[in-house]
Design a protein around this motif. Structure first.
Motif, short mmCIF file in Angstrom:
data_model
loop_
_atom_site.label_atom_id
_atom_site.label_comp_id
_atom_site.label_asym_id
_atom_site.label_seq_id
_atom_site.Cartn_x
_atom_site.Cartn_y
_atom_site.Cartn_z
N LEU A 54 0.83 -1.21 0.00
CA LEU A 54 0.00 0.00 0.00
C LEU A 54 0.85 1.25 0.00
N ILE A 109 12.64 -3.01 2.74
CA ILE A 109 11.27 -3.15 3.24
C ILE A 109 10.88 -4.62 3.31
N VAL A 122 1.59 -4.67 4.60
CA VAL A 122 0.72 -3.57 4.20
C VAL A 122 1.02 -2.33 5.05
N ILE A 123 1.08 -2.57 6.36
CA ILE A 123 1.25 -1.43 7.27
C ILE A 123 2.65 -0.83 7.15
N VAL A 124 3.67 -1.70 7.01
CA VAL A 124 5.02 -1.17 6.86
C VAL A 124 5.14 -0.37 5.57
N ILE A 126 2.80 1.18 3.88
CA ILE A 126 2.02 2.43 3.90
C ILE A 126 2.73 3.46 4.77
N SER A 127 3.31 3.05 5.89
CA SER A 127 3.99 4.06 6.70
C SER A 127 5.33 4.45 6.08
N PHE A 128 5.94 3.53 5.36
CA PHE A 128 7.18 3.87 4.65
C PHE A 128 6.91 5.01 3.66
N GLU A 130 4.62 7.23 3.81
CA GLU A 130 4.35 8.48 4.54
C GLU A 130 5.66 9.11 5.02
N VAL A 131 6.59 8.27 5.50
CA VAL A 131 7.87 8.81 5.99
C VAL A 131 8.68 9.39 4.84
N LEU A 134 7.44 12.70 4.13
CA LEU A 134 7.89 13.68 5.12
C LEU A 134 9.34 14.09 4.84
N VAL A 135 10.18 13.11 4.45
CA VAL A 135 11.57 13.44 4.14
C VAL A 135 11.62 14.38 2.95
#
Lengths: 346, 290
Positions: A54, A109, A122-124, A126-128, A130-131, A134-135
Motif C-alpha cells: 500500500l 522493506i 501492508v502497514i510497513v 504504507i507508513s514507509f 508516509e515517511v 515527510l523526508v
C-alpha cells in the motif's frame, strides 16, 4: 492466431503517434502508460505473491526523486561540516540509479516486513510511503521541499555529438513509455513463468505447503518486492523526465489507491489485468472531464467501485471476459456445459 | 529539566487519546480479523460531528461530545452490517480491499460535506493554562486526558465485566466454539466494530477542539493506530494502551529534541524497531495470524 493478435496490438500501439495529432490525447496516453507500468509492478506483488503493497507510490516517488537529483546534481550537508556534492550526470545514469535505489528500498522493506505475515507488509509499506513523503517535504536542502525540483532535463540517448535523441516532444515520450512498458511486461511474464515465479504463486496459494516442498519463503517474497519496486522506480523516473518537475505530492496516497484499483479491477494475478485496468482507470477520468465532476466525487466513485469489484467481480475484468469468451466458444461448438456458467459470469 | 517535564506531561495527555485509537483498532482486529482502514475516518468523523454540534447547531460542548461518539458508534455498526457481514469467512486481503475502498469513499465524502478548509472548534474551557510548578497544561487538554482515561476504563469494564464482553472474549479465542456455545457471532461482530469505531470517534471528538479539523486528518490517525497496535501486539488490549503512551512519548521527545518536521515519522520508526527486535509485539497473546 495468438501471435497474430499480439502483432496487431503492437502495430496499433506503435502507430498511434503517426495518426493521432491531438497532443493532449498523447499526453493522457503517456501518463496512463506510466501508471500502467506502476500497476504492472504492483500486480507482481499483489497478484502473484498475494502481498499488498500500500506504499507502492513510495518506490515510484523514490525513482522520480533519484533520477531528478542525479541529473540535476546536488549539494548537501550530511554533517554540519561535511559537504557532499554531486555534479549533474546524464539523465540515463539517473534512470539507472532510480531503478537501483527503488530496488534497494524494496529489498530493505521486504527484509524487515516479511519476518511476519499478514497485515504487516501492508502497514510497513504504507507508513514507509508516509515517511518518505515527510523526508521529501522536510529535507529542503536536498529536495527543495514544497518548492519542488524544477527544470529536470529530458532523457537523452545516443552518442553526444554524433547521434542523439532527446525525449522532449510528446511522440518521442510516447514511444519511450511504450518500450519501457513492453519491457516491464516481458520481464514480469518471464519472471512469473520461471521457477522463482512458480514459487511465488505457490506461496500465494498455500504457504505452508509451498514451504514444505522447499520454497524459500522469505527469499521469494523479497525477490518479488525488489523487482516490483525497481519497475515502479523506473516508472517514476520516466514520469520525472516527462513532466520535468517533481514535488512531494508524487507520494500522495491516492496514487497508490489508483494503482491498486487498476490491478484489482483489471484482474490481479493475470498479466493483462493491470494493462486493461490501467487503460480503463487512466482514460475514464479524462472522458468524464466533460461532465465537470469534482475530484472528490471521482474518488468517492473509485472507492465505491473498488468495493463493488471485490463483491461482484472478485477476479477482475480480464478473467471474467476470458471465461465468457471460452463459454461462448464452447456453446458455439455445441457443448453446453460452459454456457450456463459463462452467462452467470458475464 | 523543566522542558523535559513539560514534554513528558504533553506526551502523557496525548497518550490517552492514542490509547483510545489503538484499543479500538486492536479490538476489531483481534475479534474480527479485519484490518480496519476506516479507523482514521471514524476519528475524523468524530471530530466533524463535534464541529457540527458545537459550531453549526450550537449544542453545548459537554452534550456534543457524547452525541458525536454515539454517531460514531452508529456509523461503525452501519459499516459492519452493510460492508463486512457478507464477507464473513473471506480472507483477510479481501476485507482489506473493501475497507480501503470504504476509507477513500468516506474521506472524500467528508471533504465534499465540509470542504477542504480546516475548521476549528471553540471549547468552553478558560484559555489561561493551569500552572503546576515548572510545567503548565491547558484546561482543554486536561479535560481530554480525563475523559480519555474514563473511556479506557469503561472499555476495559465492558470487555471484562459484562456478558457482551465475555462473548467478545470467547469469539476472540475461538469463533467456532463460541458460536457452538450459543454466542450470536453477528451481534458480537457488530458490537465490536461499533465499539472500536466509537472509541476512534471519541478520540477525534476529544482532539478536534485541541487541534484543527480537516478531511485528511484520519490518515495520520490510522497510521499511528497501526503503529500502536503493532507495538503492543495485534489483538492485545493492554498492549494497545501502553503502546499509545509509548508512541506519544516518542513523538513528543522526537519533536522536542530532534526535529518537529519528523514528528509523524516516529510511528514508522517504532514499527521498524519492533519488527527488527521483537516482531510479535510487546504483549502478543497468541501467535501471529497470517
Amino acid at each position: 492466431m495468438k501471435r497474430g493478435l499480439t502483432a496487431a496490438w503492437l502495430l496499433l500501439l506503435f502507430s498511434i503517434p503517426l495518426w493521432m495529432t491531438d497532443l493532449y490525447v498523447l499526453h493522457v496516453l503517456i501518463i496512463t502508460g506510466i501508471f500502467i507500468i506502476a500497476a504492472m509492478s504492483l500486480n507482481l506483488l499483489l497478484g502473484f505473491t498475494g502481498q499488498l503493497s500500500l506504499g507502492h507510490v513510495a518506490f515510484f516517488g523514490i525513482g522520480a526523486y533519484t533520477t531528478s537529483l542525479v541529473s540535476l546534481g546536488f549539494q548537501v550537508h550530511l554533517l554540519p561540516d561535511r559537504l557532499v556534492t554531486l555534479e549533474p550526470k546524464p539523465a540515463w545514469v539517473g534512470v539507472l540509479c532510480a531503478i537501483l535505489m527503488a530496488g534497494l528500498c524494496g529489498w530493505a522493506i521486504g527484509r524487515i516486513s516479511f519476518k511476519v505475515r499478514g497485515a504487516y507488509f501492508v502497514i510497513v509499506t504504507i507508513s514507509f510511503a508516509e515517511v518518505i513523503r515527510l523526508v521529501a517535504l522536510n529535507w529542503v536542502e536536498l529536495t527543495q521541499g514544497p518548492m519542488a525540483l524544477n527544470n529536470i532535463p529530458p532523457l537523452r540517448l545516443g552518442v553526444p555529438g554524433i547521434f542523439e535523441i532527446s525525449f522532449l516532444r510528446k511522440p518521442a515520450n510516447y514511444y519511450l513509455v511504450l518500450v519501457f512498458a513492453i519491457a516491464a511486461y516481458v520481464l514480469i511474464r518471464r519472471l512469473v513463468h520461471s521457477r522463482a515465479g512458480r514459487a511465488m504463486i505457490a506461496l500465494r496459494e498455500n504457504e505452508p505447503l509451498a514451504a514444505s516442498v522447499g520454497v524459500d519463503v522469505t527469499k521469494s517474497l523479497v525477490l518479488a518486492t525488489v523487482v516490483s519496486a525497481a519497475i515502479a522506480g523506473a516508472a517514476g523516473a520516466l514520469y520525472a523526465h516527462y513532466v520535468r518537475i517533481v514535488d512531494p505530492d508524487v507520494f500522495l496516497f491516492i496514487y497508490t489507491v489508483t494503482m491498486v484499483i487498476m490491478v484489482i479491477a483489471g484482474g490481479k494475478g493475470t498479466l493483462a489485468g493491470p494493462v486493461v485496468g490501467g487503460l480503463v482507470f487512466g482514460l475514464l477520468p479524462e472522458s468524464l472531464r466533460a461532465l465537470e465532476i469534482r475530484p472528490e466525487v471521482q474518488w468517492v466513485v473509485y472507492g465505491v467501485l473498488m468495493i463493488l469489484v471485490v463483491y461482484y467481480l472478485p477476479e477482475g475484468i480480464v478473467p471474467a471476459v476470458r471465461d465468457w469468451w471460452r463459454g461462448r466458444q464452447q456453446a458455439m461448438n455445441g457443448s453446453t456445459p460452459g454456457a450456463a456458467s459463462a452467462e452467470a459470469a458475464g | 529539566m523543566d522542558q523535559l517535564l513539560q514534554h513528558g506531561l504533553n506526551a502523557l495527555i496525548l497518550g490517552g487519546t492514542y490509547a483510545l485509537l489503538g484499543i479500538g483498532l486492536t479490538l476489531i482486529f483481534g475479534i474480527m480479523r479485519v484490518v480496519n482502514f476506516t479507523h482514521g475516518e471514524l476519528y475524523a468523523f468524530g471530530a466533524y460531528m463535534m464541529y457540527m454540534w458545537v459550531m453549526v447547531l450550537g449544542v453545548s460542548f459537554l452534550l456534543a461530545l457524547p452525541l458525536a461518539v454515539l454517531l460514531g458508534v452508529a456509523l461503525g455498526a452501519a459499516i459492519e452490517i452493510v460492508l463486512l457481514r457478507r464477507l464473513r469467512g473471506a480472507d483477510i486481503d479481501t476485507t482489506m480491499l473493501v475497507m480501503i475502498g470504504a476509507w477513500i469513499a468516506l474521506q472524500n465524502l467528508q471533504q465534499l460535506a465540509w470542504s477542504g478548509v480546516a475548521k476549528s472548534i471553540d471549547s468552553p474551557f478558560p484559555s489561561s493554562p493551569l500552572v503546576l510548578g515548572p510545567v503548565s497544561v491547558s484546561w482543554n487538554r486536561l479535560f481530554v486526558f480525563i475523559v480519555a482515561l474514563a473511556l479506557i476504563a469503561a472499555a476495559y469494564a465492558l470487555i471484562n465485566r459484562t456478558k457482551l464482553g465475555k462473548a467478545m472474549r470467547a469469539t476472540f479465542q475461538d469463533r467456532e466454539v463460541a458460536a457452538l456455545m450459543g454466542v450470536d457471532i453477528n451481534r458480537v461482530h457488530t458490537a465490536t466494530f461499533a465499539l472500536g469505531s466509537g472509541l476512534a470517534a471519541a478520540a477525534g471528538a476529544l482532539l478536534g477542539p485541541v487541534f484543527v479539523v480537516y478531511p485528511t486528518m484520519g490518515d495520520l490517525a490510522s497510521l499511528k493506530a497501526f503503529a500502536i497496535v503493532i507495538l503492543g501486539g495485534l489483538g492485545s488490549i493492554p498492549g494497545a494502551t501502553i503502546g499509545g503512551f509509548i508512541l506519544a512519548f516518542m513523538e513528543e521527545l522526537g519533536a522536542g529534541y530532534v526535529s518537529s518536521g519528523y514528528r509523524d515519522a516516529m510511528g514508522f520508526l517504532l514499527i521498524i524497531l519492533i519488527l527488527i527486535i521483537k516482531p510479535t509485539g510487546l504483549f502478543a497473546q497468541k501467535e501471529r495470524i497470517g
